[in-house]
Design a protein around this motif. Structure first.
Motif, PDB file in Angstrom:
ATOM      1  N   UNK A  88     -20.932  24.028 -31.561  1.00 28.41           N
ATOM      2  CA  UNK A  88     -21.102  23.858 -30.164  1.00 28.41           C
ATOM      3  C   UNK A  88     -21.582  24.916 -29.355  1.00 28.41           C
ATOM      4  N   UNK A  89     -22.043  26.114 -30.124  1.00 32.21           N
ATOM      5  CA  UNK A  89     -22.229  27.288 -29.343  1.00 32.21           C
ATOM      6  C   UNK A  89     -23.017  27.080 -28.203  1.00 32.21           C
ATOM      7  N   UNK A  90     -23.040  27.717 -27.096  1.00 32.86           N
ATOM      8  CA  UNK A  90     -23.981  27.856 -26.203  1.00 32.86           C
ATOM      9  C   UNK A  90     -25.003  29.112 -26.419  1.00 32.86           C
ATOM     10  N   UNK A  91     -26.176  28.685 -27.345  1.00 34.58           N
ATOM     11  CA  UNK A  91     -26.753  29.676 -27.940  1.00 34.58           C
ATOM     12  C   UNK A  91     -27.481  30.556 -27.143  1.00 34.58           C
ATOM     13  N   UNK A  92     -28.137  30.119 -25.777  1.00 36.58           N
ATOM     14  CA  UNK A  92     -28.784  30.989 -24.888  1.00 36.58           C
ATOM     15  C   UNK A  92     -27.946  31.830 -24.271  1.00 36.58           C
ATOM     16  N   UNK A  93     -26.573  31.502 -24.158  1.00 40.83           N
ATOM     17  CA  UNK A  93     -25.641  32.274 -23.421  1.00 40.83           C
ATOM     18  C   UNK A  93     -25.190  33.548 -24.311  1.00 40.83           C
ATOM     19  N   UNK A  97     -20.383  35.033 -21.705  1.00 41.84           N
ATOM     20  CA  UNK A  97     -20.635  33.898 -21.021  1.00 41.84           C
ATOM     21  C   UNK A  97     -19.867  32.601 -21.751  1.00 41.84           C
ATOM     22  N   UNK A 101     -17.444  30.208 -20.163  1.00 46.91           N
ATOM     23  CA  UNK A 101     -17.541  28.739 -20.370  1.00 46.91           C
ATOM     24  C   UNK A 101     -16.337  28.087 -20.804  1.00 46.91           C
ATOM     25  N   UNK A 132     -26.825  37.445 -27.283  1.00 43.42           N
ATOM     26  CA  UNK A 132     -26.927  35.979 -27.082  1.00 43.42           C
ATOM     27  C   UNK A 132     -25.958  35.386 -28.403  1.00 43.42           C
ATOM     28  N   UNK A 134     -26.176  32.672 -29.839  1.00 38.71           N
ATOM     29  CA  UNK A 134     -27.141  31.936 -30.992  1.00 38.71           C
ATOM     30  C   UNK A 134     -27.624  33.088 -32.055  1.00 38.71           C
TER      31      UNK A 134
ATOM     32  N   UNK B 175     -24.673  26.085 -18.778  1.00 37.36           N
ATOM     33  CA  UNK B 175     -24.059  25.449 -19.875  1.00 37.36           C
ATOM     34  C   UNK B 175     -24.641  24.140 -20.160  1.00 37.36           C
ATOM     35  N   UNK B 178     -28.209  24.463 -21.675  1.00 35.66           N
ATOM     36  CA  UNK B 178     -28.125  24.945 -23.172  1.00 35.66           C
ATOM     37  C   UNK B 178     -27.546  23.913 -24.098  1.00 35.66           C
ATOM     38  N   UNK B 182     -21.303  20.156 -25.669  1.00 34.70           N
ATOM     39  CA  UNK B 182     -20.478  21.211 -25.433  1.00 34.70           C
ATOM     40  C   UNK B 182     -19.834  21.618 -24.024  1.00 34.70           C
TER      41      UNK B 182
END
Ligand SMILES: Nc1ncnc2c1ncn2[C@@H]1O[C@H](COP(=O)(O)OP(=O)(O)O)[C@@H](O)[C@H]1O
Ligand SMILES: [Mg+2]
Lengths: 236, 306
Positions: A88-93, A97, A101, A132, A134, B175, B178, B182
């Motif tokens: 569940x990674x926030x790949x673009x963050x 961040x 999150x 990033x 991701x 969040x 993206x 999650x």
């Protein structure tokens, strides 16, 4: 030993498809419970039902409170954090961040002290904090997912197949960390695994899930004594 | 040189309008991965509202801010009442709903403000008397109004950037954009965030519409058709999920349009290259950019998760 999470007669699924058919399990305060189950048994569905991500019936009690009809964001606030299957990674963050999150439900956001603490435990994340997320390797993303979940200061950590796609050596490191979180901080953990020797080593209780219900449960030693379970899930 | 600079400055003014509407498109696209076909008409309705409030005696700046505030709420209501239920059916249903909204809001604007149906005069926030300009070295003139519009776009972009990067709501928006699943697991009330994205987008549209009205000195029911076309092209050029891309895309398109429609006249006196040709050239350039960079100039090419 008091029960932290108690799931009774849980029924859940997707639309008309019923996946969980009256499932019972529990996690004691300060202990690790493991769910073993083959592909498609309903492990992920169980985790999503506990977090309130899908419609559910039956009873889910957390710290004595009925959370069967509580929304996912309130469940996080009560102290259940989930590391989902696939991380569940926030790949673009950025990595930092992603950490912020994780602290979303905390008033005032991420405390610097918490960030520093997790960066100390996972130095790789600190090195890459502006990158990033991701772009991290699978193992790094799994560590990030755990650190991210811990940023909400949960009482109970749910981990859905954390070893999926990781090299054996990384998996060992991962379970060592989960074991330490439990032993040193008294964190309660519910972890789902398919091939689970490592998971069972840190477990206090084990539940075996087959097609939507628990078919065997007990202490890790009890379960290892059960020949069919041992052959099917522990591979020896 | 004077000509070249002049055309660039003129293009930047039009480009600012495309950029603002493109920003609105991007704010929604980031959250939902849908192109909101009604973006232009949402702006039209809000601008008509600003005109009406101004007409009742409220100063223009206050009228525009008030209209933007009402648009914020209206955008949220549209998300809650129409987009969300459609989204539960299928992504395609959402597209159909925004196309329906495009038509519906346009008609609704004429119905609510019949005068706007035929076109009304719209005031401007910036000095625009004949002598309100700078003369740049080389002879090109830069009108205060065009400077004002450009500065407004840059300020709004800066504010959006600060919102996304520095605030908790902004973090939640990133969040949800993206990884909605999650975001939910982290405790973000994703529905509320989507409502706010639509509201924010509508409010940006309201300000964009008001600037367009100011530059054209007029608004009418077809004001936004062409603007939306170019704004969606600008957003695509910029990468659809990047606010910076929307601004760079919008400004570039404005400049390209201005250069193509003006410049060749100086070379080939007999050839007239009109605005339509300019738009065709602009789209050709976009096509080429997208062939080379499918995710646009600043768009994030999504990293596949393992
Ligand atoms: N989103 C979904 N919609 C419909 N069926 C699903 C969905 N997700 C999982 N299932 C079905 O539910 C069953 C259990 O899936 P899951 O909980 O993911 O199993 P596990 O995690 O144990 O591998 C499977 O038969 C799967 O096909
Ligand atoms: Mg699974």
């Amino acid at each position: 030993m008091s029960v932290l999470l108690e799931v009774t007669d849980l029924v859940a699924g997707y639309g008309a498809v019923q996946v969980l058919r009256g499932l019972d399990l529990s996690v004691n305060e300060g202990e690790v419970s493991v769910i073993l189950g083959a592909n498609g048994a309903g492990k992920t569905t169980t985790m999503r039902a506990i977090s309130g991500m899908i419609q559910r019936n039956g009873a889910v009690r957390f710290g004595g409170e009925d959370i069967t009809h509580t929304s996912p964001n309130d469940i996080v606030k009560l102290g259940i954090a989930q590391v989902p299957q696939g991380r569940g990674t926030f790949t673009d963050l950025s990595v930092s961040d992603n950490m912020r999150a994780g602290a979303y439900v905390r008033k005032g956001g991420a405390a610097q002290a918490d960030l520093d603490e997790w960066y100390e435990i996972f130095p790789r994340l600190q090195e890459r904090r502006d990158q990033k997320a991701g772009s991290l390797s699978g193992g790094e993303q799994q560590m990030l997912a755990i650190a991210r979940a811990m940023m909400s200061r949960p009482k109970l950590l749910l981990c859905d197949e954390p070893s999926l796609g990781l090299a054996p050596i990384i998996t060992q490191e991962l379970f060592a960390i989960l074991g330490r979180l439990n032993a040193e901080r008294g964190l309660s953990i519910l972890v789902v695994e398919q091939n689970a020797n490592l998971a069972v080593k840190i477990a206090h209780s084990v539940f075996v899930l087959e097609t939507g219900s628990i078919v065997a449960s007990g202490t890790a030693e009890d379960i290892a004594k059960d020949d069919s379970v041992r052959k099917a899930y522990l591979g020896y | 040189m004077a000509h070249l600079l002049q055309y660039v400055l003129n293009g930047l003014a039009n480009g600012s309008m495309y950029a603002l509407v493109a920003l609105g498109i991007v704010v929604i696209y980031r959250g939902t991965n849908h192109l909101n076909f009604a973006q232009g008409e949402m702006a039209l309705l809000a601008t008509a509202g600003a005109w009406w409030i101004n007409d009742k005696g409220v100063p223009l700046a206050a009228a525009i801010l008030l209209a933007a505030a009402i648009a914020f709420i209206g955008g949220g209501v549209i998300e809650f009442g129409l987009i969300r239920p459609a989204g539960r059916k299928s992504p395609f249903a959402v597209v159909v709903v925004t196309i329906g909204l495009f038509q519906g809001l346009n008609s609704f604007t004429s119905l609510l403000f019949p005068k706007v149906g035929n076109g009304v005069k719209f005031g401007t926030l910036f000095p625009n008397k004949p002598a309100d300009f700078f003369r740049l070295p080389g002879g090109a003139i830069w009108r205060y109004e065009r400077i004002g519009v450009l500065v407004t776009v840059l300020v709004i972009t800066g504010l959006l950037f600060a919102l996304f990067q520095k605030t908790k709501v902004g973090l939640a928006m990133r969040m949800v954009a993206n990884n909605p699943e999650s975001a939910k697991l982290a405790g973000v009330p994703t529905n509320r965030i989507l409502m706010m994205s639509w509201g924010l987008s509508a409010a940006i549209g309201a300000i964009g519409g008001a600037l367009i009205g100011g530059i054209n000195a007029n608004i009418n029911v077809s004001t936004m058709f062409g603007v939306f076309l170019l704004a969606s092209a600008a957003a695509t050029l910029g990468g659809l999920d990047s606010p910076l891309g929307a601004v760079v895309g919008g400004l570039s398109l404005g400049v390209i349009e201005s250069l193509v429609s003006n410049y060749p006249k100086n070379w080939v006196a007999s050839t007239y290259i009109g605005a339509d040709t300019a738009i065709a050239v602009a789209f050709l350039i976009i096509l080429v950019v997208l062939l080379v960079r499918p995710s646009g100039l600043f768009g994030s090419s999504r990293v596949e998760r393992v």
